[in-house]
Design a protein around this motif. Structure first.
Motif, PDB file in Angstrom:
ATOM      1  N   VAL A 166       0.852  -1.191   0.000  1.00 18.36           N
ATOM      2  CA  VAL A 166       0.000   0.000   0.000  1.00 18.36           C
ATOM      3  C   VAL A 166       0.887   1.240   0.000  1.00 18.36           C
ATOM      4  O   VAL A 166       1.823   1.333   0.795  1.00 18.36           O
ATOM      5  CB  VAL A 166      -0.919   0.027   1.238  1.00 18.36           C
ATOM      6  N   GLU A 167       0.595   2.165  -0.897  1.00 16.43           N
ATOM      7  CA  GLU A 167       1.303   3.441  -0.929  1.00 16.43           C
ATOM      8  C   GLU A 167       0.311   4.572  -0.737  1.00 16.43           C
ATOM      9  O   GLU A 167      -0.672   4.679  -1.476  1.00 16.43           O
ATOM     10  CB  GLU A 167       2.056   3.630  -2.240  1.00 16.43           C
ATOM     11  N   VAL A 168       0.578   5.398   0.269  1.00 15.39           N
ATOM     12  CA  VAL A 168      -0.264   6.559   0.551  1.00 15.39           C
ATOM     13  C   VAL A 168       0.489   7.804   0.070  1.00 15.39           C
ATOM     14  O   VAL A 168       1.552   8.133   0.604  1.00 15.39           O
ATOM     15  CB  VAL A 168      -0.576   6.673   2.056  1.00 15.39           C
ATOM     16  N   PRO A 169      -0.023   8.496  -0.949  1.00 16.82           N
ATOM     17  CA  PRO A 169       0.707   9.643  -1.496  1.00 16.82           C
ATOM     18  C   PRO A 169       0.628  10.860  -0.583  1.00 16.82           C
ATOM     19  O   PRO A 169      -0.307  11.021   0.207  1.00 16.82           O
ATOM     20  CB  PRO A 169      -0.019   9.909  -2.818  1.00 16.82           C
ATOM     21  N   ALA A 170       1.607  11.742  -0.717  1.00 16.97           N
ATOM     22  CA  ALA A 170       1.614  12.983   0.055  1.00 16.97           C
ATOM     23  C   ALA A 170       0.598  13.954  -0.533  1.00 16.97           C
ATOM     24  O   ALA A 170       0.544  14.143  -1.747  1.00 16.97           O
ATOM     25  CB  ALA A 170       3.004  13.600   0.036  1.00 16.97           C
ATOM     26  N   PRO A 171      -0.218  14.583   0.307  1.00 14.97           N
ATOM     27  CA  PRO A 171      -1.162  15.575  -0.201  1.00 14.97           C
ATOM     28  C   PRO A 171      -0.440  16.883  -0.516  1.00 14.97           C
ATOM     29  O   PRO A 171       0.687  17.107  -0.064  1.00 14.97           O
ATOM     30  CB  PRO A 171      -2.125  15.752   0.980  1.00 14.97           C
ATOM     31  N   PRO A 172      -1.081  17.767  -1.269  1.00 14.94           N
ATOM     32  CA  PRO A 172      -0.457  19.073  -1.535  1.00 14.94           C
ATOM     33  C   PRO A 172      -0.341  19.884  -0.249  1.00 14.94           C
ATOM     34  O   PRO A 172      -1.170  19.766   0.655  1.00 14.94           O
ATOM     35  CB  PRO A 172      -1.416  19.725  -2.530  1.00 14.94           C
ATOM     36  N   ARG A 173       0.719  20.703  -0.171  1.00 12.93           N
ATOM     37  CA  ARG A 173       0.928  21.566   0.986  1.00 12.93           C
ATOM     38  C   ARG A 173       1.474  22.911   0.522  1.00 12.93           C
ATOM     39  O   ARG A 173       2.363  22.964  -0.334  1.00 12.93           O
ATOM     40  CB  ARG A 173       1.930  20.945   1.975  1.00 12.93           C
ATOM     41  N   PHE A 174       0.954  23.972   1.104  1.00 13.52           N
ATOM     42  CA  PHE A 174       1.516  25.290   0.832  1.00 13.52           C
ATOM     43  C   PHE A 174       2.838  25.450   1.573  1.00 13.52           C
ATOM     44  O   PHE A 174       3.098  24.767   2.575  1.00 13.52           O
ATOM     45  CB  PHE A 174       0.549  26.391   1.258  1.00 13.52           C
ATOM     46  N   ALA A 175       3.643  26.387   1.070  1.00 14.73           N
ATOM     47  CA  ALA A 175       4.916  26.694   1.723  1.00 14.73           C
ATOM     48  C   ALA A 175       4.647  27.373   3.068  1.00 14.73           C
ATOM     49  O   ALA A 175       3.494  27.644   3.438  1.00 14.73           O
ATOM     50  CB  ALA A 175       5.746  27.595   0.822  1.00 14.73           C
ATOM     51  N   SER A 176       5.729  27.663   3.796  1.00 10.55           N
ATOM     52  CA  SER A 176       5.592  28.283   5.117  1.00 10.55           C
ATOM     53  C   SER A 176       4.922  29.639   5.010  1.00 10.55           C
ATOM     54  O   SER A 176       4.935  30.290   3.954  1.00 10.55           O
ATOM     55  CB  SER A 176       6.967  28.425   5.766  1.00 10.55           C
ATOM     56  N   SER A 177       4.286  30.031   6.100  1.00 11.81           N
ATOM     57  CA  SER A 177       3.472  31.241   6.125  1.00 11.81           C
ATOM     58  C   SER A 177       4.227  32.444   5.569  1.00 11.81           C
ATOM     59  O   SER A 177       5.382  32.693   5.906  1.00 11.81           O
ATOM     60  CB  SER A 177       3.020  31.519   7.559  1.00 11.81           C
ATOM     61  N   GLY A 178       3.541  33.204   4.720  1.00  9.02           N
ATOM     62  CA  GLY A 178       4.112  34.400   4.132  1.00  9.02           C
ATOM     63  C   GLY A 178       4.736  34.190   2.779  1.00  9.02           C
ATOM     64  O   GLY A 178       5.032  35.160   2.073  1.00  9.02           O
ATOM     65  N   GLU A 180       3.396  31.728   0.562  1.00  6.50           N
ATOM     66  CA  GLU A 180       2.513  30.863  -0.224  1.00  6.50           C
ATOM     67  C   GLU A 180       2.068  31.497  -1.534  1.00  6.50           C
ATOM     68  O   GLU A 180       2.014  30.839  -2.575  1.00  6.50           O
ATOM     69  CB  GLU A 180       1.248  30.496   0.577  1.00  6.50           C
ATOM     70  N   VAL A 181       1.675  32.782  -1.505  1.00  5.87           N
ATOM     71  CA  VAL A 181       1.019  33.428  -2.634  1.00  5.87           C
ATOM     72  C   VAL A 181       1.817  34.671  -3.050  1.00  5.87           C
ATOM     73  O   VAL A 181       2.151  35.509  -2.203  1.00  5.87           O
ATOM     74  CB  VAL A 181      -0.423  33.843  -2.261  1.00  5.87           C
ATOM     75  N   SER A 182       2.090  34.758  -4.354  1.00  4.52           N
ATOM     76  CA  SER A 182       2.847  35.920  -4.840  1.00  4.52           C
ATOM     77  C   SER A 182       2.313  36.343  -6.211  1.00  4.52           C
ATOM     78  O   SER A 182       2.283  35.524  -7.139  1.00  4.52           O
ATOM     79  CB  SER A 182       4.336  35.582  -4.946  1.00  4.52           C
ATOM     80  N   PRO A 183       1.872  37.605  -6.365  1.00  3.43           N
ATOM     81  CA  PRO A 183       1.703  38.591  -5.287  1.00  3.43           C
ATOM     82  C   PRO A 183       0.474  38.274  -4.441  1.00  3.43           C
ATOM     83  O   PRO A 183      -0.354  37.462  -4.817  1.00  3.43           O
ATOM     84  CB  PRO A 183       1.523  39.891  -6.059  1.00  3.43           C
ATOM     85  N   GLY A 184       0.361  38.963  -3.303  1.00  2.00           N
ATOM     86  CA  GLY A 184      -0.752  38.714  -2.399  1.00  2.00           C
ATOM     87  C   GLY A 184      -1.988  39.506  -2.736  1.00  2.00           C
ATOM     88  O   GLY A 184      -3.011  39.376  -2.044  1.00  2.00           O
ATOM     89  N   ALA A 185      -1.932  40.319  -3.800  1.00  2.00           N
ATOM     90  CA  ALA A 185      -3.086  41.085  -4.242  1.00  2.00           C
ATOM     91  C   ALA A 185      -3.009  41.247  -5.740  1.00  2.00           C
ATOM     92  O   ALA A 185      -1.923  41.222  -6.346  1.00  2.00           O
ATOM     93  CB  ALA A 185      -3.121  42.453  -3.556  1.00  2.00           C
ATOM     94  N   SER A 246      -6.031  18.182  -0.038  1.00  2.00           N
ATOM     95  CA  SER A 246      -6.143  19.615  -0.298  1.00  2.00           C
ATOM     96  C   SER A 246      -5.393  20.387   0.774  1.00  2.00           C
ATOM     97  O   SER A 246      -5.107  19.868   1.859  1.00  2.00           O
ATOM     98  CB  SER A 246      -7.612  20.041  -0.324  1.00  2.00           C
ATOM     99  N   THR A 247      -5.075  21.643   0.456  1.00  2.00           N
ATOM    100  CA  THR A 247      -4.380  22.516   1.388  1.00  2.00           C
ATOM    101  C   THR A 247      -4.844  23.944   1.147  1.00  2.00           C
ATOM    102  O   THR A 247      -5.134  24.328   0.007  1.00  2.00           O
ATOM    103  CB  THR A 247      -2.851  22.419   1.214  1.00  2.00           C
ATOM    104  N   THR A 248      -4.954  24.713   2.223  1.00  2.00           N
ATOM    105  CA  THR A 248      -5.390  26.103   2.137  1.00  2.00           C
ATOM    106  C   THR A 248      -4.288  27.007   2.682  1.00  2.00           C
ATOM    107  O   THR A 248      -3.751  26.750   3.773  1.00  2.00           O
ATOM    108  CB  THR A 248      -6.690  26.331   2.916  1.00  2.00           C
ATOM    109  N   ALA A 249      -3.977  28.045   1.927  1.00  2.00           N
ATOM    110  CA  ALA A 249      -2.903  28.961   2.325  1.00  2.00           C
ATOM    111  C   ALA A 249      -3.321  29.784   3.541  1.00  2.00           C
ATOM    112  O   ALA A 249      -4.477  30.207   3.661  1.00  2.00           O
ATOM    113  CB  ALA A 249      -2.547  29.882   1.172  1.00  2.00           C
ATOM    114  N   ASP A 250      -2.366  29.986   4.438  1.00  2.00           N
ATOM    115  CA  ASP A 250      -2.611  30.902   5.552  1.00  2.00           C
ATOM    116  C   ASP A 250      -2.713  32.342   5.053  1.00  2.00           C
ATOM    117  O   ASP A 250      -3.461  33.163   5.597  1.00  2.00           O
ATOM    118  CB  ASP A 250      -1.480  30.803   6.583  1.00  2.00           C
ATOM    119  N   GLN A 251      -1.944  32.641   4.024  1.00  2.00           N
ATOM    120  CA  GLN A 251      -1.926  34.007   3.456  1.00  2.00           C
ATOM    121  C   GLN A 251      -3.171  34.223   2.596  1.00  2.00           C
ATOM    122  O   GLN A 251      -3.494  33.420   1.734  1.00  2.00           O
ATOM    123  CB  GLN A 251      -0.649  34.171   2.611  1.00  2.00           C
TER     124      GLN A 251
END
Length: 256
Positions: A166-178, A180-185, A246-251
């Protein structure tokens, strides 16, 4: 010569279900001498357990004990036949191919066979996960993914073991806080970059506050370039999903 006794050899054979043995009947006179040319009538006290042909061939049909009789001139001899279940010779586990995402489950089926390949039923089995931190297994063979990684599910019956990887794949993960998203607006249809890990996978999706992105322009395991959808205002969270989780960004992302 008058038949005084009948002897059957072997006198107490033990057989496995589905096997057979040839019995030999010998008639003797009152002095113990062999009477030649004797014709015998064969019968079984329970044909469901073991039956016998006119030539003394016994076929084991089901577990139990029965009496095989050979008769001649009113004189009979007996052989007590014991029929046992064949032992387990191999254990096979059957389940779906592919990866098992965290939190999901699938059912394994165990197939036991004897030495001739016949499927056995009604045998006790013991289930075991070699790493229950990765995936657990119930007493009925239901496998549930707990964390990413690899493990094997083992089933043992009568000293024989089969395994299923049995292989359990790694789920997606955002990078460390701050980061994750570029640009933020930005504005509608603008390209933005999402940073993280395990971003590739089947059915990749990105949403802004629950609204799907109009397009994903590129995706690598660590970066997604996506366009901003319309239909929201202010600041919203961004979620990346695929079939592995699934993963949700803190930013938050803010729409101009």
């Amino acid at each position: 010569m008058v038949v005084a006794s009948v002897n059957i050899s072997p006198s107490e054979p033990a057989l496995l279900v589905g096997s057979q043995v040839a019995l030999t009947a010998t008639s003797r006179d009152g002095s113990g001498g062999i009477v030649t040319g004797t014709l015998f009538s064969w019968s079984s006290s329970n044909n469901a357990i073991a039956s016998v042909t006119a030539d003394g061939i016994v076929m084991a049909n089901a577990v139990g004990t029965t009496r095989i009789t050979a008769s001649s001139s009113g004189v009979s001899g007996t052989s007590f036949v014991t029929v046992n279940e064949p032992p387990v010779a191999s254990v096979q586990l059957v389940g779906p191919a592919g990866l098992l995402p965290i939190g999901s489950a699938f059912q394994l089926t165990v197939i036991l066979r004897d030495g001739t390949g016949n499927i056995l039923a009604g045998r006790s089995v013991v289930w075991l996960s070699t790493n229950p931190g990765i995936a657990t297994v119930s007493s009925g063979g239901l496998v549930t993914a707990q964390a990413e990684g690899q493990t094997s599910i083992a089933v043992t019956s009568e000293g024989k073991t089969g395994e299923f990887n049995v292989e359990v794949p790694a789920p997606p993960r955002f990078a460390s806080s701050g980061l994750e998203v570029s640009p933020g607006a930005g504005s509608v249809n603008q390209q933005i970059t999402l940073n993280g890990t395990n971003f590739t996978g089947p059915n990749l999706r990105v949403s802004f506050g629950g609204i799907p992105a109009p397009s994903i322009d590129s995706a690598t395991p660590t970066e997604i370039i996506v366009r901003v959808p319309s239909g929201f205002s202010g600041s919203v969270s961004i979620t990346v999903s695929n079939d592995y989780g699934s993963t949700t960004a803190d930013q938050l992302f803010t729409l101009f």
